[in-house]
Enzyme design. Sequence first.
Site, PDB file in Angstrom:
ATOM      1  N   THR A 165      -9.934  -1.318   0.499  1.00 29.44           N
ATOM      2  CA  THR A 165      -9.734  -1.683  -0.900  1.00 29.44           C
ATOM      3  C   THR A 165     -10.334  -3.065  -1.043  1.00 29.44           C
ATOM      4  OG1 THR A 165      -7.617  -0.594  -0.856  1.00 29.44           O
ATOM      5  CG2 THR A 165      -8.007  -2.094  -2.675  1.00 29.44           C
ATOM      6  N   VAL A 185      -4.064   9.798  -5.904  1.00 35.73           N
ATOM      7  CA  VAL A 185      -4.004   8.409  -6.351  1.00 35.73           C
ATOM      8  C   VAL A 185      -3.360   7.590  -5.239  1.00 35.73           C
ATOM      9  CG1 VAL A 185      -3.017   6.805  -8.035  1.00 35.73           C
ATOM     10  CG2 VAL A 185      -3.855   9.036  -8.791  1.00 35.73           C
ATOM     11  N   GLY A 186      -3.982   6.483  -4.881  1.00 34.99           N
ATOM     12  CA  GLY A 186      -3.435   5.613  -3.840  1.00 34.99           C
ATOM     13  C   GLY A 186      -2.550   4.530  -4.428  1.00 34.99           C
ATOM     14  N   GLY A 207      -5.136  -1.070   2.404  1.00 36.09           N
ATOM     15  CA  GLY A 207      -4.726  -0.241   3.539  1.00 36.09           C
ATOM     16  C   GLY A 207      -4.467   1.181   3.103  1.00 36.09           C
TER      17      GLY A 207
HETATM   18  N1  GLY Z   1      -5.423   1.299  -0.453  1.00 33.85           N
HETATM   19  C1  GLY Z   1      -6.376   2.200  -0.966  1.00 33.85           C
HETATM   20  C2  GLY Z   1      -5.891   3.567  -1.079  1.00 33.85           C
HETATM   21  O1  GLY Z   1      -5.062   4.018  -0.298  1.00 33.85           O
HETATM   22  O2  GLY Z   1      -6.339   4.246  -1.975  1.00 33.85           O
END
Ligand code: GLY
Length: 277
Positions: A165, A185-186, A207
């Site tokens: 990210t 969706v993260g 992460g």
């Molecule tokens: N931290 C980015 C995701 O898991 O989408």
Amino acid sequence: MVRPLILTHCGAGSDRSVQDAAEVAGARGLEILRHGGKALDAVIEAIVVLEDDPRLNAGTGSRMRIDGRIQMDAALMNWDREAGSVAAIEEVKNPIRVAHDVLKTPHILLVGRDATEFARSKGHAAYDPSTPESRRHLEESLEKIRNGRLPRYARKWKGVAVHDTVGAVAGSSTGGVAFMLPGRVGDSPIVGAGLYAGPRGAVSVTGIGEEIIKQVLSKSVYDRIADGLSPQAAADRGLTLFPDDVPIGIIAVTSRGWGESCNRDMAFFASAARRTF
Ligand code: GLY
């Protein structure tokens, strides 16, 4: 006199080869702050630099879903808790600019096709963020699924791996993780998970989104800062919530300074040496 401070990173697991991207993004944000611009605009323009760099997993060069599509997440949050975010948005160049447009509406989060249509209504042209590298990443991911060579946190999915990210404090933007179902969706667009900002400071994390959401990580780090911990101590404490095989990175800023903690290499830039322990 208030001295401006901006933090940028290229994601947990990013290495020295992209350090220049964190620095160029930070310099862009700092330039805006030094000319009297708003912190929100500085964060947006810093993230645009990161989104436009095809080496990074946000905007151009984002990871592909297992069906070959690119769906991106991005978010912004201001100290007054105004927030705007998009999730699983497709075919836009700069998701962070769309998140900014959402922030100006009565809503916080728009998703999927409706987020893309909202972007078009705001003048964001159709754009293909894929690159030869993002196609190569997908091939590698599909091969790992076929071989079953998956990290522990991904076994439940029989696929879903690492990360990346890019963010600046109070903002984040991502193409997601290595193995993703369409529509996934993260943490990045989720207030409290991928980012949090309030009167006491701002936090942005990177992460594995599913693990970050379970810990409501950004709000947890923010609350520790609000309880009196330094940003560095709060970031370090946040990292202890995760086992070593889950890549996590945390940046936090307050009026007194900043903190950064990551269990992987992470290309990172701070515009001032005010790490506060
Ligand atoms: N931290 C980015 C995701 O898991 O989408």
